[in-house]
Design a protein around this motif. Sequence first.
Motif, PDB file in Angstrom:
ATOM      1  N   ILE A 190      -8.756  17.800  23.238  1.00  0.00           N
ATOM      2  CA  ILE A 190      -9.414  18.980  23.722  1.00  0.00           C
ATOM      3  C   ILE A 190     -10.940  19.099  23.381  1.00  0.00           C
ATOM      4  O   ILE A 190     -11.373  18.910  22.204  1.00  0.00           O
ATOM      5  CB  ILE A 190      -8.638  20.352  23.024  1.00  0.00           C
ATOM      6  N   SER A 191     -11.435  19.583  24.131  1.00  0.00           N
ATOM      7  CA  SER A 191     -13.049  19.857  23.828  1.00  0.00           C
ATOM      8  C   SER A 191     -13.653  21.250  24.189  1.00  0.00           C
ATOM      9  O   SER A 191     -13.037  22.015  24.498  1.00  0.00           O
ATOM     10  CB  SER A 191     -13.805  19.228  25.218  1.00  0.00           C
ATOM     11  N   GLU A 192     -14.353  21.417  23.016  1.00  0.00           N
ATOM     12  CA  GLU A 192     -14.878  22.791  22.462  1.00  0.00           C
ATOM     13  C   GLU A 192     -13.676  23.595  22.283  1.00  0.00           C
ATOM     14  O   GLU A 192     -13.572  24.846  22.883  1.00  0.00           O
ATOM     15  CB  GLU A 192     -15.873  23.255  23.572  1.00  0.00           C
ATOM     16  N   ALA A 193     -13.093  23.238  21.385  1.00  0.00           N
ATOM     17  CA  ALA A 193     -11.835  24.095  20.890  1.00  0.00           C
ATOM     18  C   ALA A 193     -12.097  24.646  19.476  1.00  0.00           C
ATOM     19  O   ALA A 193     -12.722  24.038  18.512  1.00  0.00           O
ATOM     20  CB  ALA A 193     -10.579  23.496  20.896  1.00  0.00           C
ATOM     21  N   ASP A 194     -11.605  25.909  19.324  1.00  0.00           N
ATOM     22  CA  ASP A 194     -11.396  26.484  17.903  1.00  0.00           C
ATOM     23  C   ASP A 194     -10.224  26.235  17.427  1.00  0.00           C
ATOM     24  O   ASP A 194      -9.372  25.727  17.809  1.00  0.00           O
ATOM     25  CB  ASP A 194     -12.047  28.097  18.026  1.00  0.00           C
ATOM     26  N   GLU A 195     -10.149  26.944  15.919  1.00  0.00           N
ATOM     27  CA  GLU A 195      -8.970  26.772  15.092  1.00  0.00           C
ATOM     28  C   GLU A 195      -7.867  27.443  15.812  1.00  0.00           C
ATOM     29  O   GLU A 195      -6.541  26.783  15.954  1.00  0.00           O
ATOM     30  CB  GLU A 195      -8.950  27.350  14.027  1.00  0.00           C
ATOM     31  N   HIS A 196      -7.672  28.485  16.353  1.00  0.00           N
ATOM     32  CA  HIS A 196      -6.601  29.224  17.115  1.00  0.00           C
ATOM     33  C   HIS A 196      -6.086  28.486  18.252  1.00  0.00           C
ATOM     34  O   HIS A 196      -4.944  28.269  18.436  1.00  0.00           O
ATOM     35  CB  HIS A 196      -7.034  30.516  17.461  1.00  0.00           C
ATOM     36  N   SER A 238     -24.002  18.135  15.353  1.00  0.00           N
ATOM     37  CA  SER A 238     -25.302  17.309  14.916  1.00  0.00           C
ATOM     38  C   SER A 238     -25.919  17.868  13.855  1.00  0.00           C
ATOM     39  O   SER A 238     -25.310  19.380  13.572  1.00  0.00           O
ATOM     40  CB  SER A 238     -26.358  17.159  16.122  1.00  0.00           C
ATOM     41  N   MET A 239     -26.871  17.562  13.399  1.00  0.00           N
ATOM     42  CA  MET A 239     -27.644  18.275  12.227  1.00  0.00           C
ATOM     43  C   MET A 239     -28.209  19.513  12.707  1.00  0.00           C
ATOM     44  O   MET A 239     -28.347  20.441  11.854  1.00  0.00           O
ATOM     45  CB  MET A 239     -28.876  17.318  11.846  1.00  0.00           C
ATOM     46  N   MET A 240     -28.389  19.657  13.995  1.00  0.00           N
ATOM     47  CA  MET A 240     -29.001  21.097  14.444  1.00  0.00           C
ATOM     48  C   MET A 240     -27.969  21.840  15.115  1.00  0.00           C
ATOM     49  O   MET A 240     -28.265  22.934  15.518  1.00  0.00           O
ATOM     50  CB  MET A 240     -30.039  20.608  15.676  1.00  0.00           C
ATOM     51  N   TYR A 241     -26.571  21.582  15.045  1.00  0.00           N
ATOM     52  CA  TYR A 241     -25.580  22.282  15.592  1.00  0.00           C
ATOM     53  C   TYR A 241     -24.445  22.024  14.671  1.00  0.00           C
ATOM     54  O   TYR A 241     -23.578  21.016  14.935  1.00  0.00           O
ATOM     55  CB  TYR A 241     -25.480  22.090  17.330  1.00  0.00           C
ATOM     56  N   ARG A 242     -24.122  22.944  13.809  1.00  0.00           N
ATOM     57  CA  ARG A 242     -23.031  22.549  12.631  1.00  0.00           C
ATOM     58  C   ARG A 242     -21.848  23.649  12.701  1.00  0.00           C
ATOM     59  O   ARG A 242     -20.995  23.755  11.659  1.00  0.00           O
ATOM     60  CB  ARG A 242     -23.772  22.662  11.299  1.00  0.00           C
ATOM     61  N   ASP A 243     -21.777  24.343  13.708  1.00  0.00           N
ATOM     62  CA  ASP A 243     -20.788  25.413  13.821  1.00  0.00           C
ATOM     63  C   ASP A 243     -19.299  24.905  13.686  1.00  0.00           C
ATOM     64  O   ASP A 243     -18.608  25.592  13.154  1.00  0.00           O
ATOM     65  CB  ASP A 243     -20.821  26.140  15.266  1.00  0.00           C
ATOM     66  N   TYR A 244     -18.903  23.931  14.271  1.00  0.00           N
ATOM     67  CA  TYR A 244     -17.385  23.322  14.051  1.00  0.00           C
ATOM     68  C   TYR A 244     -17.320  22.916  12.858  1.00  0.00           C
ATOM     69  O   TYR A 244     -16.004  22.551  12.620  1.00  0.00           O
ATOM     70  CB  TYR A 244     -17.406  22.393  15.113  1.00  0.00           C
ATOM     71  N   GLU A 245     -17.936  22.805  11.793  1.00  0.00           N
ATOM     72  CA  GLU A 245     -17.915  22.240  10.331  1.00  0.00           C
ATOM     73  C   GLU A 245     -16.908  23.285  10.176  1.00  0.00           C
ATOM     74  O   GLU A 245     -16.006  22.876   9.095  1.00  0.00           O
ATOM     75  CB  GLU A 245     -18.995  22.436   9.478  1.00  0.00           C
ATOM     76  N   ALA A 246     -16.614  24.413  10.548  1.00  0.00           N
ATOM     77  CA  ALA A 246     -15.681  25.580  10.060  1.00  0.00           C
ATOM     78  C   ALA A 246     -14.196  24.991  10.282  1.00  0.00           C
ATOM     79  O   ALA A 246     -13.387  25.700   9.598  1.00  0.00           O
ATOM     80  CB  ALA A 246     -16.117  26.862  10.573  1.00  0.00           C
ATOM     81  N   ILE A 247     -14.125  24.070  11.325  1.00  0.00           N
ATOM     82  CA  ILE A 247     -12.714  23.771  11.621  1.00  0.00           C
ATOM     83  C   ILE A 247     -12.285  22.558  11.113  1.00  0.00           C
ATOM     84  O   ILE A 247     -10.871  22.019  10.946  1.00  0.00           O
ATOM     85  CB  ILE A 247     -12.524  23.717  13.152  1.00  0.00           C
ATOM     86  N   PHE A 248     -13.120  22.003  10.135  1.00  0.00           N
ATOM     87  CA  PHE A 248     -12.711  20.637   9.606  1.00  0.00           C
ATOM     88  C   PHE A 248     -11.404  20.938   8.617  1.00  0.00           C
ATOM     89  O   PHE A 248     -10.651  19.975   8.708  1.00  0.00           O
ATOM     90  CB  PHE A 248     -13.969  20.148   8.535  1.00  0.00           C
ATOM     91  N   PRO A 249     -11.306  22.034   7.967  1.00  0.00           N
ATOM     92  CA  PRO A 249      -9.890  21.873   7.073  1.00  0.00           C
ATOM     93  C   PRO A 249      -8.549  21.873   8.022  1.00  0.00           C
ATOM     94  O   PRO A 249      -7.536  21.284   7.672  1.00  0.00           O
ATOM     95  CB  PRO A 249     -10.102  23.425   6.488  1.00  0.00           C
ATOM     96  N   VAL A 250      -8.548  22.479   9.059  1.00  0.00           N
ATOM     97  CA  VAL A 250      -7.513  22.701  10.143  1.00  0.00           C
ATOM     98  C   VAL A 250      -7.381  21.223  10.818  1.00  0.00           C
ATOM     99  O   VAL A 250      -6.070  20.712  10.634  1.00  0.00           O
ATOM    100  CB  VAL A 250      -7.576  23.820  11.201  1.00  0.00           C
TER     101      VAL A 250
END
Length: 332
Positions: free
Chosen positions: A161-167, A186-198
């Motif tokens: 899946i591309s551009e997916a959130d945790e839910h 990227s270094m300039m776009y880190r929003d998805y680090e939030a889903i690393f745990p899942v």
Amino acid sequence: MKTRVLGKDLEVSAIGLGCMGMSHAYGPAADKKEMTELLCKAVEKGYTFFDTAELYGTCENPHDNEELLGEALKPYRNRIVLASKCGIRFDESSSEVNKPLIPDGRPETIKASVDGSLRRLQTDHLDLYYIHRIDPKVPVEEAAGAMKELIDAGKITHFGISEADEHTLRRAHAVCPVTAVQNRYSMMYRDYEAIFPVLEELQIGFVAFSPLANGFLSAQYNKESKFEKGTDYRSVMPQFTPEAIDKNEEMLRYLKGMADRKNATPAQISLAWMMAKKPWIVPIPGTRKYGRLIENAQAADVELTEQEVKELDNMLESVPMSEVFGGSKIKK
């Protein structure tokens, strides 16, 4: 090149090759003969992971990229991992350079799309097949169910899946195991680090697209850089404006300093930084140039210490940074 594993068992080169820019978004489509030679050289240099999608092309040839890869990589098919995507089309009524996307995640669309991709890519199966964007009108469980049917039919071997959130990931994964999520990082776009745990919990790999912020983090651009109006998305990206060049100066200076210390380039430091975060992160930078192809591949050999990664993280949290392109609009 070193390898990494996405999901439970999909082994790929530690750096993949994002092929979109050969046909789409970075000016007019590149010369097919030159790109065919470049793709062959990529295989010779250890790339085994090639990423495309059904809509990477031009108005004249909407499927240019898949057709290019199908012809160029046919001799190497048993040595490589081919990934493609379905589930969106461009809003052709728009006059914008970067046209809005119209999602279509209906099972019948997914099943029709894979047949087209298989034909153009001249193969009997895809190693990884993504839903390119989530369609808010179609429950993701239905799209995942269609992917499960394609796996059962032998048309694909892994679902992404591309551009997916945790839910969304959890819902899809419950129907059909997700091997990889492909998100902007990227270094300039880190929003998805939030889903690393899942991702860790569910054993899902992370394929990072635009890992150099559309090339900006190569530190090769300045206020005189020119981009083809109408066909090059960078002409309307915020990180390439003169104001942004000024604002990002300190960040790039730091990046160059680290690169000098590690006998590397800024682009290699950017890629090595994200690969040091997790062993299941695979960046897929794109290029049309042999020199960049080699430079990106060699990033797999740049090893950053835990302290160096922490230094870079602290820098990214503290220095000024411009806006960065965050993706095409989704048409409601």
